[in-house]
Motif scaffolding. Sequence first.
Motif, mmCIF file in Angstrom:
data_model
loop_
_atom_site.group_PDB
_atom_site.id
_atom_site.type_symbol
_atom_site.label_atom_id
_atom_site.label_comp_id
_atom_site.label_asym_id
_atom_site.label_seq_id
_atom_site.Cartn_x
_atom_site.Cartn_y
_atom_site.Cartn_z
ATOM 1 N N ALA A 1 5.895 7.476 -8.931
ATOM 2 C CA ALA A 1 4.671 6.947 -8.327
ATOM 3 C C ALA A 1 4.967 5.722 -7.466
ATOM 4 O O ALA A 1 4.386 5.548 -6.392
ATOM 5 C CB ALA A 1 3.660 6.598 -9.415
ATOM 6 N N ARG A 2 5.885 4.871 -7.927
ATOM 7 C CA ARG A 2 6.209 3.666 -7.152
ATOM 8 C C ARG A 2 6.909 4.030 -5.850
ATOM 9 O O ARG A 2 6.674 3.416 -4.807
ATOM 10 C CB ARG A 2 7.094 2.720 -7.974
ATOM 11 C CG ARG A 2 7.388 1.405 -7.247
ATOM 12 C CD ARG A 2 6.095 0.630 -7.024
ATOM 13 N NE ARG A 2 6.258 -0.497 -6.127
ATOM 14 C CZ ARG A 2 5.977 -0.479 -4.828
ATOM 15 N NH1 ARG A 2 5.507 0.629 -4.251
ATOM 16 N NH2 ARG A 2 6.144 -1.554 -4.083
ATOM 17 N N ALA B 1 4.418 5.383 -3.408
ATOM 18 C CA ALA B 1 3.679 4.251 -2.839
ATOM 19 C C ALA B 1 4.506 3.542 -1.771
ATOM 20 O O ALA B 1 3.985 3.129 -0.730
ATOM 21 C CB ALA B 1 3.281 3.275 -3.946
ATOM 22 N N ALA B 2 5.815 3.411 -2.021
ATOM 23 C CA ALA B 2 6.695 2.783 -1.031
ATOM 24 C C ALA B 2 6.752 3.606 0.242
ATOM 25 O O ALA B 2 6.783 3.063 1.355
ATOM 26 C CB ALA B 2 8.093 2.605 -1.614
ATOM 27 N N ARG C 1 4.387 5.437 1.393
ATOM 28 C CA ARG C 1 3.121 5.165 2.091
ATOM 29 C C ARG C 1 3.200 3.846 2.866
ATOM 30 O O ARG C 1 2.715 3.742 3.999
ATOM 31 C CB ARG C 1 1.972 5.085 1.089
ATOM 32 C CG ARG C 1 1.498 6.428 0.566
ATOM 33 C CD ARG C 1 0.358 6.246 -0.431
ATOM 34 N NE ARG C 1 -0.214 7.530 -0.782
ATOM 35 C CZ ARG C 1 -1.174 8.142 -0.115
ATOM 36 N NH1 ARG C 1 -1.692 7.555 0.956
ATOM 37 N NH2 ARG C 1 -1.640 9.308 -0.492
ATOM 38 N N GLU C 2 3.794 2.843 2.260
ATOM 39 C CA GLU C 2 3.890 1.536 2.909
ATOM 40 C C GLU C 2 4.825 1.580 4.111
ATOM 41 O O GLU C 2 4.595 0.903 5.119
ATOM 42 C CB GLU C 2 4.377 0.493 1.898
ATOM 43 C CG GLU C 2 3.387 0.242 0.769
ATOM 44 C CD GLU C 2 4.009 -0.543 -0.375
ATOM 45 O OE1 GLU C 2 5.180 -0.975 -0.226
ATOM 46 O OE2 GLU C 2 3.340 -0.718 -1.407
ATOM 47 N N GLU D 1 2.769 3.947 7.414
ATOM 48 C CA GLU D 1 1.348 3.665 7.182
ATOM 49 C C GLU D 1 0.420 4.685 7.829
ATOM 50 O O GLU D 1 -0.610 5.046 7.263
ATOM 51 C CB GLU D 1 1.027 2.259 7.692
ATOM 52 C CG GLU D 1 1.749 1.146 6.916
ATOM 53 C CD GLU D 1 1.405 -0.219 7.462
ATOM 54 O OE1 GLU D 1 0.625 -0.293 8.435
ATOM 55 O OE2 GLU D 1 1.920 -1.211 6.922
ATOM 56 N N ASP E 1 -4.478 12.424 1.700
ATOM 57 C CA ASP E 1 -3.774 12.042 0.472
ATOM 58 C C ASP E 1 -3.074 13.222 -0.204
ATOM 59 O O ASP E 1 -1.913 13.108 -0.609
ATOM 60 C CB ASP E 1 -4.759 11.395 -0.513
ATOM 61 C CG ASP E 1 -5.234 10.031 -0.039
ATOM 62 O OD1 ASP E 1 -4.520 9.420 0.770
ATOM 63 O OD2 ASP E 1 -6.306 9.590 -0.486
ATOM 64 N N ASP F 1 0.948 13.380 -0.504
ATOM 65 C CA ASP F 1 1.550 13.290 -1.829
ATOM 66 C C ASP F 1 2.472 14.478 -2.099
ATOM 67 O O ASP F 1 3.546 14.321 -2.707
ATOM 68 C CB ASP F 1 0.466 13.202 -2.902
ATOM 69 C CG ASP F 1 -0.191 11.836 -2.951
ATOM 70 O OD1 ASP F 1 0.353 10.897 -2.331
ATOM 71 O OD2 ASP F 1 -1.253 11.700 -3.599
#
Length: 268
Positions: A50-51, A54-55, A57-58, A61, A69, A73
């Motif tokens: 999950a982390r 998220a990275a 995604r960052e 952007e 989503d 994902d």
Amino acid sequence: MSAGLLIEQQRRLSRAVVEDDLAEATSAGGLLRSRAGGSLLHIYRHAYRARLVAALRENHEGLPRVMGDEAFDALAQAYLSAYPSRHPSIRWFGEYLADFMQARPALALHPSLADLARMEWALRTAFDAADAVPIRAEALQALEAQAWPGLRFVLLPSVRLVTLHWAVEPLWRALKSQTVQPADGEPALPEPEPSDHCLLTWRPDLETRWRSLERLEAMLLRAVLERQPFAVLCTRAAAAVGEADAAAAVVAALQGWLAEGLIAAVQV
């Protein structure tokens, strides 16, 4: 417990979590039992993945906003399985995402989105590149005429040349101008058109910049990155515009690069 045994158990746990190794998971699972008797390994594995999603995604952007989503994902989970993180910093997770998307078009939804990922990654890496102070035009004006054929130009560490097959720049610009996902009734995001071209990204100060390049300028910048001297740049320009206009074309390009702060040094 001996230090050697502890290190080996830590390695097994790492492989079970990071590499999703079933054999190691069976071994490490016994080390992670809660008082209620359930294994905690799946919790660590889920948190790890999950982390990293998220990275991703960052680091990209705009991409998840275009894909949505659920689709993003699915792409992120497939990418993580194919390319586990190998860098100590998650800032660099996603280096191969564009190539992965190109190889897995069903996950990318549209072929242009791989180029959007390339553009976003180039901008991020340009921002994080080493600092350098661009030289001014006066540094070249002071040189003797006989030195020019052998001059080599050093670009800023942040300079990136990215080959694109789709015109994703209008899409990127539209994404940057929007603060939320487009709602019903709002203008749709522009759909990229096929276009083989080169994108330039660089950071002369605190702000990352970009622009699309014409074929001649892209060719000259690639020659500069190869550390080719001024004489070779003129030779390559002559093949495109003719010998009579070659030197003028290269000088005009140099003037633009100096004005934009692309050149960090000149080697005589």
